[in-house]
Every structure is written in C-alpha cells, then in structure tokens.
Design an enzyme around this catalytic site. Structure first.
Site, PDB file in Angstrom:
ATOM      1  N   TYR A 145       0.583  -1.191  -0.059  1.00  4.29           N
ATOM      2  CA  TYR A 145      -0.065   0.069  -0.027  1.00  4.29           C
ATOM      3  C   TYR A 145       0.849   1.249   0.110  1.00  4.29           C
ATOM      4  CZ  TYR A 145       0.971   0.692   5.099  1.00  4.29           C
ATOM      5  OH  TYR A 145       1.516   1.107   6.267  1.00  4.29           O
ATOM      6  N   LEU A 149      11.286   1.474   6.925  1.00  9.58           N
ATOM      7  CA  LEU A 149      10.693   1.796   5.654  1.00  9.58           C
ATOM      8  C   LEU A 149      11.092   3.035   5.168  1.00  9.58           C
ATOM      9  CD1 LEU A 149       7.668   1.231   4.151  1.00  9.58           C
ATOM     10  CD2 LEU A 149       7.101   3.286   5.253  1.00  9.58           C
ATOM     11  N   LYS A 197       6.347  -1.771   1.993  1.00  5.98           N
ATOM     12  CA  LYS A 197       5.222  -1.269   2.796  1.00  5.98           C
ATOM     13  C   LYS A 197       4.168  -1.954   2.414  1.00  5.98           C
ATOM     14  CE  LYS A 197       3.144   3.367   3.360  1.00  5.98           C
ATOM     15  NZ  LYS A 197       3.337   3.695   4.746  1.00  5.98           N
ATOM     16  N   GLU A 241      13.015   2.165  13.839  1.00  6.49           N
ATOM     17  CA  GLU A 241      12.120   3.410  13.555  1.00  6.49           C
ATOM     18  C   GLU A 241      10.699   3.253  14.362  1.00  6.49           C
ATOM     19  OE1 GLU A 241      10.239   2.754   9.517  1.00  6.49           O
ATOM     20  OE2 GLU A 241      10.106   0.475  10.113  1.00  6.49           O
TER      21      GLU A 241
HETATM   22  C1  LIG Z   1       6.531   1.662   9.776  1.00  9.00           C
HETATM   23  C2  LIG Z   1       6.723   2.962   9.064  1.00  9.00           C
HETATM   24  N1  LIG Z   1       7.699   3.831   8.904  1.00  9.00           N
HETATM   25  C3  LIG Z   1       7.932   5.089   8.643  1.00  9.00           C
HETATM   26  C4  LIG Z   1       6.446   5.703   7.880  1.00  9.00           C
HETATM   27  C5  LIG Z   1       6.822   6.901   7.402  1.00  9.00           C
HETATM   28  O1  LIG Z   1       6.732   7.066   6.143  1.00  9.00           O
HETATM   29  P1  LIG Z   1       6.168   8.294   5.400  1.00  9.00           P
HETATM   30  O2  LIG Z   1       6.997   9.614   5.777  1.00  9.00           O
HETATM   31  O3  LIG Z   1       6.343   7.927   3.910  1.00  9.00           O
HETATM   32  O4  LIG Z   1       4.790   8.674   5.769  1.00  9.00           O
HETATM   33  C6  LIG Z   1       5.627   4.913   7.959  1.00  9.00           C
HETATM   34  C7  LIG Z   1       4.407   5.753   7.680  1.00  9.00           C
HETATM   35  O5  LIG Z   1       3.040   5.246   7.785  1.00  9.00           O
HETATM   36  C8  LIG Z   1       5.419   3.512   8.541  1.00  9.00           C
HETATM   37  O6  LIG Z   1       4.435   2.903   8.572  1.00  9.00           O
END
Ligand SMILES: Cc1ncc(COP(=O)(O)O)c(C=O)c1O
Length: 291
Positions: free
Chosen positions: A30, A200, A144, A176
């Site tokens: 997603y 991610l 993701k 994270e």
């Molecule tokens: C596990 C994880 N890490 C980092 C992020 C941050 O990503 P982004 O800045 O693209 O929203 C998300 C966003 O939902 C996430 O689910």
C-alpha cells in the site's frame, strides 16, 4: 467515493471476495499520499516506493505511472476534503487458498481518500509520549506491506502505556517507529538510521534529510544505539500524516536535559517550519513540477 478494480462507488457499497489474498494472507502492498488543497505531495516518490514494494513481493504493477497519477488526482477530485490522504492498496488478487502464487490472477486495486488532519499546534508544542519496544517484525520492513499485524501489536503496546508511538529497538539499535521514522538530536546534530531492510524508507524521512542538507544543519545518517536514543536532547517522529512531531517523554522519562527536559526542543521547531515552508513552495509550483 472510492475506487475498486475500475469502478467508483461509495465505500459502503465496496466489497472484495473473501478469497482475496489481501484478506487471507495479507498479501499486498500500500501507499499513503498526502494531498494539500488537491495537490498530491511527492507523488513520483510515493509511486517509486510503491513500485519497489510491488517488486519486493513480486506483484506486477497493475498501472503505469501516468495511470496511477490520473487515478490519484481523480480520487482527490471526487472527495470534498480540502487536505486529504489517499490510501491505495494492491493485493495479489482472488484465488483458492494456497500459499504459492496463483497464475493468471488480476491484482485487486483499491483506493480511498480521507480528511488529512495533521497534529494540532498544542500537541506539537507539548510533544507526544513514546515507549521503547523490541522490534520483532520480519526482515523486510522496507516493503510497505499490508501485513501490518506486527506494527499493530507494537502500536498497541504504546497505546496500552498511554503513549502515542513506540520507538523500536533491534539488537541494541534504533530502527523506526511503529508507523513513523525516528530522528535523534544530540549536541545539535540530527542523527537517523540509514535506509536498510530494517526500516521503511519514509517520504518524510527523505524530505527532512534534504531540508537538513539544504539548510546546512549538522546531519549524520548512521546506526543509532539505544543509549543514544535514551540520552537524546530531542527525539522526533516523522511521517506523511504526523509531519515532524517531537517526542517529549520516552518510557515515562522526559526527553532532553536540564530545564528544557520534557519539552520539544528548538531543532524540532526549526525543522517543522522548514517542512511547512517546503510544502508551501512545492504546492505553489506548476502541476508537473510537483509530481
Ligand atoms: C513503519 C513506518 N515507517 C515509517 C513511516 C513514515 O513514512 P512516510 O514518511 O512515507 O509516511 C511509516 C508511515 O506510515 C510507517 O508505517
């Protein structure tokens, strides 16, 4: 209105067969794309990450970049909210239950949009509580994936402790958040772990790094030890929906030192402002430049 496999309909009327592999196996990926006043933010980057998630799980991309862009702009147009976040998901499709990939099955494509509400000013000014939790997810956190059970359990640990986010530690190092990337500030230096299979690759993470570089703020992208997290001057979480949000307590202890302990620090305020300025600049640019 939502989009499901070529059709637009009210969400209440949208259904998928129970044998969809997204339902049975969590077999899909997603994206979440923030859209400000109708303009998708960093669209090309989101679509590149979608491609790399699809490659990671070996689902053929059902749409070209141009088609995705068209669909995303359309879903935004069909929803009345000023700022929205578009959620899109692609699953491997519907097939009799068997772990191995089915042949000749069309992926299921689903897209919806919801109002985007960023953290209110008082929350940014106070900061949020976070707790540390052992990162027990799989080793492909760079994908993701809609299989978010581990992330849900990790987030719930934070909620059970009255906190907003869990800060994940693996083998003594920061990875994270359960749904965010984490930045640690020590002696004026912004520090964050490098991209790897353990995190991610956040779109906001990239923007924050770019802004730090463009503004010559000291930045180190390197492994961050648990001790450094616990002794940080500031901690931030970043994501498309939370933007840059300071963490003011970690495991119930104030983040930071001296009289400013437990209060969001000056670097968070600076980065938040840079992020807002950047958003405004990109949103004023012509449509092709924004993508
Ligand atoms: C596990 C994880 N890490 C980092 C992020 C941050 O990503 P982004 O800045 O693209 O929203 C998300 C966003 O939902 C996430 O689910």
């Amino acid at each position: 209105m939502i989009y499901l496999n070529g059709e637009w309909k009210p969400i209440e009327q949208a259904t998928v067969p129970v044998l969809d592999r997204g339902f049975v196996f969590g077999d899909g990926v997603y994206e979440v794309i923030p859209c400000y006043s109708g303009h998708p933010f960093r669209l090309r980057e989101h679509l590149r990450r979608l491609q790399s998630s699809l490659d990671g799980v070996r689902i053929e991309n059902p749409c070209s970049t141009e088609r995705w862009e068209e669909l995303i702009r359309e879903v935004v147009k069909r929803n009345p909210f000023e700022d929205q976040y578009v959620y899109l998901q692609v699953t491997r499709g519907v097939a009799p239950r068997d772990h191995a990939f089915p042949k000749g099955v069309e992926p299921t494509v689903f897209m919806m949009s919801n109002p985007l509400t960023v953290p209110p000013p008082d929350q940014r000014e106070r900061g949020v509580a976070a707790v540390t939790v052992a990162d027990n997810r799989w080793l492909r956190c760079d994908i993701k994936s809609v299989s978010l059970l581990a992330n849900c359990l990790l987030r719930q640990s934070a909620v059970d402790a009255g906190a907003a986010e869990s800060v994940l530690l693996r083998d003594g190092f920061l990875t994270e958040g359960s749904a965010s990337n984490i930045f640690v500030i020590r002696s004026g230096v912004i520090i964050t772990p490098p991209k790897s299979n353990f995190i991610l690759p956040g779109i906001t993470y990239d923007v924050v790094i770019e802004l730090a570089r463009a503004n010559r703020l000291p930045l180190e992208i390197r492994p961050v030890s648990e001790a450094e997290v616990r002794d940080a001057d500031e901690l931030w979480l970043t994501s498309s929906t939370k933007e840059v949000l300071p963490i003011s307590t970690l495991d119930g202890k104030p983040v930071g030192h001296g009289t400013s302990a437990g209060k969001p620090g000056p670097m968070a305020a600076r980065m938040y402002q840079l992020y807002q300025d950047y958003k405004r600049t990109v949103m004023r640019a012509p449509a092709d430049a924004q993508a």
